[in-house]
Design a protein around this motif. Sequence first.
Motif, PDB file in Angstrom:
ATOM      1  N   HIS A 132      29.693  64.606  47.170  1.00  0.00           N
ATOM      2  CA  HIS A 132      30.780  65.336  46.514  1.00  0.00           C
ATOM      3  C   HIS A 132      30.585  65.483  45.017  1.00  0.00           C
ATOM      4  N   GLY A 133      29.477  65.009  44.484  1.00  0.00           N
ATOM      5  CA  GLY A 133      29.183  65.148  43.067  1.00  0.00           C
ATOM      6  C   GLY A 133      30.086  64.329  42.168  1.00  0.00           C
ATOM      7  N   LEU A 134      30.602  63.232  42.680  1.00  0.00           N
ATOM      8  CA  LEU A 134      31.520  62.425  41.881  1.00  0.00           C
ATOM      9  C   LEU A 134      30.814  61.651  40.778  1.00  0.00           C
ATOM     10  N   ALA A 135      29.520  61.414  40.938  1.00  0.00           N
ATOM     11  CA  ALA A 135      28.794  60.680  39.900  1.00  0.00           C
ATOM     12  C   ALA A 135      28.767  61.462  38.598  1.00  0.00           C
ATOM     13  N   ASP A 136      28.784  62.783  38.688  1.00  0.00           N
ATOM     14  CA  ASP A 136      28.792  63.617  37.495  1.00  0.00           C
ATOM     15  C   ASP A 136      30.179  64.149  37.173  1.00  0.00           C
ATOM     16  N   ALA A 137      31.199  63.598  37.816  1.00  0.00           N
ATOM     17  CA  ALA A 137      32.565  64.068  37.577  1.00  0.00           C
ATOM     18  C   ALA A 137      32.977  63.766  36.147  1.00  0.00           C
ATOM     19  N   ASP A 138      34.008  64.425  35.733  1.00  0.00           N
ATOM     20  CA  ASP A 138      34.503  64.255  34.366  1.00  0.00           C
ATOM     21  C   ASP A 138      35.315  62.968  34.280  1.00  0.00           C
ATOM     22  N   LEU A 139      34.618  61.843  34.418  1.00  0.00           N
ATOM     23  CA  LEU A 139      35.246  60.533  34.327  1.00  0.00           C
ATOM     24  C   LEU A 139      34.998  59.968  32.938  1.00  0.00           C
ATOM     25  N   PRO A 140      35.922  59.184  32.420  1.00  0.00           N
ATOM     26  CA  PRO A 140      35.677  58.587  31.103  1.00  0.00           C
ATOM     27  C   PRO A 140      34.513  57.605  31.169  1.00  0.00           C
ATOM     28  N   LEU A 141      33.654  57.670  30.168  1.00  0.00           N
ATOM     29  CA  LEU A 141      32.513  56.767  30.108  1.00  0.00           C
ATOM     30  C   LEU A 141      32.941  55.438  29.514  1.00  0.00           C
ATOM     31  N   GLU A 142      32.312  54.358  29.969  1.00  0.00           N
ATOM     32  CA  GLU A 142      32.585  53.030  29.414  1.00  0.00           C
ATOM     33  C   GLU A 142      31.773  52.884  28.135  1.00  0.00           C
ATOM     34  N   ARG A 143      32.116  53.663  27.177  1.00  0.00           N
ATOM     35  CA  ARG A 143      31.301  53.776  25.972  1.00  0.00           C
ATOM     36  C   ARG A 143      31.143  52.474  25.205  1.00  0.00           C
ATOM     37  N   ALA A 144      32.201  51.746  24.997  1.00  0.00           N
ATOM     38  CA  ALA A 144      32.134  50.537  24.164  1.00  0.00           C
ATOM     39  C   ALA A 144      31.161  49.516  24.735  1.00  0.00           C
ATOM     40  N   SER A 145      31.205  49.295  26.039  1.00  0.00           N
ATOM     41  CA  SER A 145      30.310  48.291  26.617  1.00  0.00           C
ATOM     42  C   SER A 145      28.852  48.742  26.544  1.00  0.00           C
ATOM     43  N   TYR A 146      28.606  50.032  26.724  1.00  0.00           N
ATOM     44  CA  TYR A 146      27.222  50.513  26.636  1.00  0.00           C
ATOM     45  C   TYR A 146      26.737  50.572  25.198  1.00  0.00           C
ATOM     46  N   GLU A 147      27.616  50.883  24.279  1.00  0.00           N
ATOM     47  CA  GLU A 147      27.210  50.842  22.873  1.00  0.00           C
ATOM     48  C   GLU A 147      26.856  49.418  22.459  1.00  0.00           C
ATOM     49  N   ALA A 148      27.585  48.445  22.989  1.00  0.00           N
ATOM     50  CA  ALA A 148      27.259  47.047  22.703  1.00  0.00           C
ATOM     51  C   ALA A 148      25.907  46.678  23.304  1.00  0.00           C
ATOM     52  N   LEU A 149      25.629  47.151  24.513  1.00  0.00           N
ATOM     53  CA  LEU A 149      24.330  46.896  25.140  1.00  0.00           C
ATOM     54  C   LEU A 149      23.217  47.554  24.335  1.00  0.00           C
ATOM     55  N   VAL A 150      23.418  48.797  23.915  1.00  0.00           N
ATOM     56  CA  VAL A 150      22.422  49.501  23.102  1.00  0.00           C
ATOM     57  C   VAL A 150      22.150  48.734  21.813  1.00  0.00           C
ATOM     58  N   THR A 151      23.197  48.310  21.145  1.00  0.00           N
ATOM     59  CA  THR A 151      23.041  47.553  19.896  1.00  0.00           C
ATOM     60  C   THR A 151      22.254  46.269  20.136  1.00  0.00           C
ATOM     61  N   ALA A 152      22.581  45.560  21.202  1.00  0.00           N
ATOM     62  CA  ALA A 152      21.887  44.309  21.505  1.00  0.00           C
ATOM     63  C   ALA A 152      20.415  44.549  21.815  1.00  0.00           C
ATOM     64  N   VAL A 153      20.129  45.554  22.621  1.00  0.00           N
ATOM     65  CA  VAL A 153      18.740  45.846  23.005  1.00  0.00           C
ATOM     66  C   VAL A 153      17.928  46.271  21.791  1.00  0.00           C
ATOM     67  N   LEU A 154      18.512  47.092  20.931  1.00  0.00           N
ATOM     68  CA  LEU A 154      17.781  47.552  19.753  1.00  0.00           C
ATOM     69  C   LEU A 154      17.603  46.445  18.718  1.00  0.00           C
ATOM     70  N   ALA A 155      18.383  45.379  18.814  1.00  0.00           N
ATOM     71  CA  ALA A 155      18.263  44.260  17.874  1.00  0.00           C
ATOM     72  C   ALA A 155      17.198  43.250  18.309  1.00  0.00           C
ATOM     73  N   TRP A 156      16.670  43.400  19.513  1.00  0.00           N
ATOM     74  CA  TRP A 156      15.659  42.464  19.994  1.00  0.00           C
ATOM     75  C   TRP A 156      14.470  42.429  19.052  1.00  0.00           C
ATOM     76  N   LYS A 157      14.018  41.236  18.740  1.00  0.00           N
ATOM     77  CA  LYS A 157      12.792  41.062  17.951  1.00  0.00           C
ATOM     78  C   LYS A 157      11.665  40.626  18.881  1.00  0.00           C
ATOM     79  N   GLU A 158      11.837  39.504  19.538  1.00  0.00           N
ATOM     80  CA  GLU A 158      10.848  39.007  20.493  1.00  0.00           C
ATOM     81  C   GLU A 158      11.591  38.444  21.701  1.00  0.00           C
ATOM     82  N   PRO A 159      12.154  39.320  22.526  1.00  0.00           N
ATOM     83  CA  PRO A 159      12.904  38.828  23.680  1.00  0.00           C
ATOM     84  C   PRO A 159      11.954  38.195  24.693  1.00  0.00           C
ATOM     85  N   ASN A 160      12.468  37.288  25.454  1.00  0.00           N
ATOM     86  CA  ASN A 160      11.657  36.606  26.450  1.00  0.00           C
ATOM     87  C   ASN A 160      12.358  36.684  27.799  1.00  0.00           C
ATOM     88  N   LEU A 161      12.443  37.883  28.336  1.00  0.00           N
ATOM     89  CA  LEU A 161      13.073  38.085  29.633  1.00  0.00           C
ATOM     90  C   LEU A 161      11.990  38.342  30.680  1.00  0.00           C
TER      91      LEU A 161
END
Length: 128
Positions: free
Chosen positions: A12-41
Amino acid sequence: MSDTDTELHDPHGLADADLPLERASYEALVTAVLAWKEPNLTPRDYEQIVLQLTGHARAVAADVQRHADALPKNDGRGALAEVILREAAGRLSQPIEGTARCAQNRARLVRGLYTRLGRLTEPAPATT
């Protein structure tokens, strides 16, 4: 698709529906990932982060596309959005790797798509 890939069943194409994005949590993830210096995962941990960022990048790209489509044809923001979306599609077509570099590249993509989305949702610049 490889044996380990999973395809989303969304008839039904709901994955691309006009749903609000969880922007704050993903922006926090982006910030954390871009701050990595020498991650050990582990590679699997990196893959999970990359998958999260990839899915979100696709959702933000769909939102950018919807906003760009709604602009008048003579609005240059729409043309620039199309360029950004083509670049995003190319970057999203790259294989997922279980590395910090891949995660950081996807994080940069999400950040760039949010920047473009912000510019599309601002009022149009005044013309003289």
